[in-house]
Enzyme design. Structure first.
Site, PDB file in Angstrom:
ATOM      1  N   HIS A   1       1.767   4.525  -2.861  1.00 16.80           N
ATOM      2  CA  HIS A   1       1.914   5.976  -2.706  1.00 16.80           C
ATOM      3  C   HIS A   1       3.274   6.432  -3.232  1.00 16.80           C
ATOM      4  CE1 HIS A   1      -1.701   6.970  -0.551  1.00 16.80           C
ATOM      5  NE2 HIS A   1      -1.436   6.205   0.490  1.00 16.80           N
TER       6      HIS A   1
ATOM      7  N   HIS B   1       3.462   6.950  -6.864  1.00 20.45           N
ATOM      8  CA  HIS B   1       2.806   8.195  -7.275  1.00 20.45           C
ATOM      9  C   HIS B   1       3.806   9.348  -7.261  1.00 20.45           C
ATOM     10  CE1 HIS B   1      -1.478  10.192  -6.985  1.00 20.45           C
ATOM     11  NE2 HIS B   1      -0.852  10.485  -8.109  1.00 20.45           N
TER      12      HIS B   1
ATOM     13  N   HIS C   1       0.841  -1.211   0.000  1.00 22.31           N
ATOM     14  CA  HIS C   1       0.000   0.000   0.000  1.00 22.31           C
ATOM     15  C   HIS C   1       0.872   1.256   0.000  1.00 22.31           C
ATOM     16  CE1 HIS C   1      -3.608   2.408   1.265  1.00 22.31           C
ATOM     17  NE2 HIS C   1      -2.655   3.179   1.763  1.00 22.31           N
ATOM     18  N   GLU C   2       1.790   1.334   0.947  1.00 16.57           N
ATOM     19  CA  GLU C   2       2.622   2.539   1.049  1.00 16.57           C
ATOM     20  C   GLU C   2       3.528   2.681  -0.169  1.00 16.57           C
ATOM     21  OE1 GLU C   2       1.810   4.702   3.048  1.00 16.57           O
ATOM     22  OE2 GLU C   2       0.523   3.466   4.311  1.00 16.57           O
TER      23      GLU C   2
END
Length: 673
Positions: free
Chosen positions: A468, A471, A464-465
């Protein structure tokens, strides 16, 4: 005397020069950078030249760069490696930084220049990205109160300054409560716990200076304890400590702080002409209105609650079979759910964790990024803020793309949870700069010489991290204020939640989930059991999350409640929250909402983004599979590289061809009829 934080950083890739400065350098550097920023703003506002895009809008984009550079370092270490000096400085700085921001937004001469550029925008021959920057700049000033005058303008500045103080106090109180509590265990109380929990408890006890193993309020330790300890009395003690953070009375109690924050937010919204803080906050999000948020949450609430109640009946029967009486309690759910998972899926973390080594899961996340986007990762030596941190240079076809830093282990100086942050974000204006991005997690640190093993939930958090981080890494925009994760709150979780899906791709687990001792890949029958249990307990997980999201929304929809705790109880009773499932984040430790404005009225955004991430992964399935190169290129072009240069709904539509419905989310959570 010179200040290393204000000088040129002669370090690998221009990373912060850790080791060359001390905590005593932060305060003077930030004060000096604020003065430099004030001078730059004054030069823009007071210049004689006619306002145009370059001398006003682009000039504003770079005016605070020295301050942003220093704060980028300070905010990272304050969250991930705090100490008494940093906490004291944060308390001092929070209102000062709020006042500094208010000064800029209240500068009438500056706002007149922005308005002048806005009024003639159609004749300026701006690029689409420039038009977007102009729009966002003007909107930020209006929403910050630039159109207010006199008493109203003064009061808004006071409100924002006080909110900054309160958010800092809320965060530090929570960290203090998490640091202060430990539960020492004797050898008898370790019985029934798997070896990895015992090992982690012994390591935590050593770190805490205790005489033996301890349970702390670190999620990576207390959750496994609640899952495996057969001692119901100890589970209750641990659970009550965990859920009472911020509500223990005394100086670290957050209940009054939460109440004052809600009152001030309501006043802030009223000063700006909005009916409620939720209306103000959601105006810039994809959802736009509180009604749209509530409609989404309630579409999922009923099927999730029905599943949770059915599960509660099963778990209660297991409780009674153990000779216990009365209802299933919140401190019982994880224990009996884990036993049920073992029975139904023949799966538990004791068996699974040896296949989920931290280094192998990092490698899995990197490998997926390579197969999807051509990124390569090489570990590097670089100055970092803590010995646990590691750094990698990210390249593509030989081109430097970013520096990625991983800070994975829990410690007393780190706030709880997991997050992605950055020392700096990507931009092209006035020279290319690539991101220095940081993933912060709170995985249990193993004893010295032992490998770090993750739960499946830990591995999902890592992916999940890293979503990010991608991105930020793949951002390719001109202006830093629109790069990377600088997007609507209910869009920012799309890349992170989407990336979690690659952990569930069988070929990824086959390659990277290998046994820590034998090196053998995860057996196929275990792999099938892992994937078969992917939607296990989603009723519980969905209910605890939506309960928190609905409380957050209700707090901000109308008048601030005089007693937030009573209001929380009323909302939970109204929606019929099952007795054995607490809301994921109760008000006194709901840092997403009260540590700052980030997720206030916005905790729903994880589910809003999940509607898109479930639909987006379906797009890969409909194409050539999870590593379809054409679909990956579209994802990078229209989501990961674009930052905030367009409206999120437009970006997603360009990627997928349409906006999604809730069906894929319900299917993905196993809640579809």
């Amino acid at each position: 005397m010179t200040n290393p934080l204000l000088e040129a950083w002669d370090t690998p890739f221009g990373l912060p020069p850790f080791g060359a400065f001390t905590d005593a350098d932060f305060g003077p550097a930030i004060e000096a950078a604020m003065q430099e920023g004030r001078a730059a703003i004054a030069a823009i506002a007071d210049q004689e030249a006619e306002p145009d895009f370059a001398n006003t809008i682009e000039a504003l984009e770079t005016a605070d760069e020295p301050l942003d550079r220093v704060l980028g370092v300070f905010f990272v270490v304050s969250g991930a490696d705090s100490n008494a000096d940093r906490e004291a400085l944060m308390r001092d700085l929070s209102p000062k930084l709020a006042d500094y921001s208010s000064e800029i937004f209240a500068n009438e001469t500056l706002f007149r220049r922005i308005e002048a550029v806005w009024d003639k925008k159609d004749s300026l021959d701006l690029t689409e990205e420039q038009e977007r920057l102009l729009y966002l700049t003007r909107r930020a000033f209006v929403r910050a109160g630039a159109e207010l005058e006199g008493v109203s303008a003064d009061r808004l500045r006071q409100v924002k300054s006080r909110l900054a103080e309160l958010g800092t106090s809320f965060t530090q109180n929570l960290l203090a409560d998490e640091r202060a509590w430990i539960m020492e265990l004797d050898e008898e109380e370790l019985e029934g716990l798997p070896s990895f929990v015992v090992s982690t408890a012994r390591s935590a006890g050593k770190a805490a200076g205790a005489g033996g193993p301890v349970i702390t309020l670190s999620r990576s330790l207390i959750v496994p304890f609640l899952q495996y300890s057969p001692r119901r009395d100890l589970r209750r003690r641990a659970w009550e400590a965990w859920t009472s953070r911020g509500a223990n009375g005394g100086e670290t109690d957050n209940r009054a702080i939460a109440g004052e924050i809600l009152e001030l937010r309501e006043e802030r919204a009223g000063l700006l002409g909005y009916d409620s803080f939720a209306d103000f906050k959601l105006e810039t999000e994809m959802a736009k209105t509180p009604k749209a948020v509530r409609d989404l949450l309630m579409q999922v609430w009923e099927p999730a609650k029905a599943q949770a109640l059915a599960d509660e009946t099963r778990l209660t029967a297991m409780l009674h079979a153990d000779g216990e009486t009365g209802p299933l309690e919140p401190w019982d759910w994880r224990y009996y759910s884990e036993k049920r998972r073992k029975e139904e899926h023949d799966l538990d973390d004791t068996e699974l964790k040896p296949y989920l080594q931290l280094d192998r899961m990092i490698g899995a996340a990197f490998d997926c990024a390579n197969r999807l986007f051509g990124l390569e990762f090489e570990e590097i030596e670089a100055p970092l803020y803590h010995e646990d941190c590691r750094a990698w240079e990210v390249t593509r076809d030989g081109r430097h793309m970013a520096v990625f830093i991983g800070d994975y282990f829990a410690r007393g100086s780190k706030r709880s949870g997991a997050w992605c942050t950055a020392f700096r974000s990507q931009k092209r204006l006035d020279g290319e700069e690539r991101a220095h991005v940081v993933n912060v997690c709170n995985f249990a640190k193993p004893a010295e010489g032992e490998p770090a093993l993750l739960s499946y939930d830990d591995a999902r958090t890592l992916f999940h991290e890293f979503g990010h981080a991608l991105h930020q890494i793949l951002s390719d925009v001109t202006y830093r204020s629109m790069s990377g994760t600088s997007v609507a709150r209910d869009f920012v979780e799309l890349p992170s939640q989407l990336y979690e899906h690659w952990l569930e791709v069988p070929e990824v687990l086959r390659e990277h989930a290998v046994h820590v001792e034998t090196g053998e890949p995860m057996p196929e029958e275990m792999l099938e059991r892992v994937l078969g249990a992917a939607t296990y307990d989603t009723g519980f997980q969905t209910v605890e999350y939506i309960a928190s999201a609905l409380v957050d929304l209700s707090f901000h929809e109308g008048e601030a409640p005089p007693d937030p705790m009573q209001h929380q109880a009323e909302i939970l009773e109204e929606i019929g929250l099952p007795h054995a499932i607490p809301m994921r984040h109760a008000t006194p430790h709901f840092a997403h909402v009260f540590a700052g404005d980030g997720y206030s009225s916005g905790y729903y955004s994880y589910m809003w983004s999940e509607v898109m991430d479930a639909d987006a992964f379906e797009a890969f399935k409909e194409a050539g599979g999870p590593f379809d190169t054409e679909m990956a290129a579209k994802l990078e072009a229209h989501v990961l590289s674009s930052g905030g240069t367009e409206e999120p709904s437009d970006l997603y539509t360009k990627f997928r061809g349409r906006l999604p419905g809730v069906e894929a989310l319900l299917k993905g959570r196993g809640l579809a009829a």
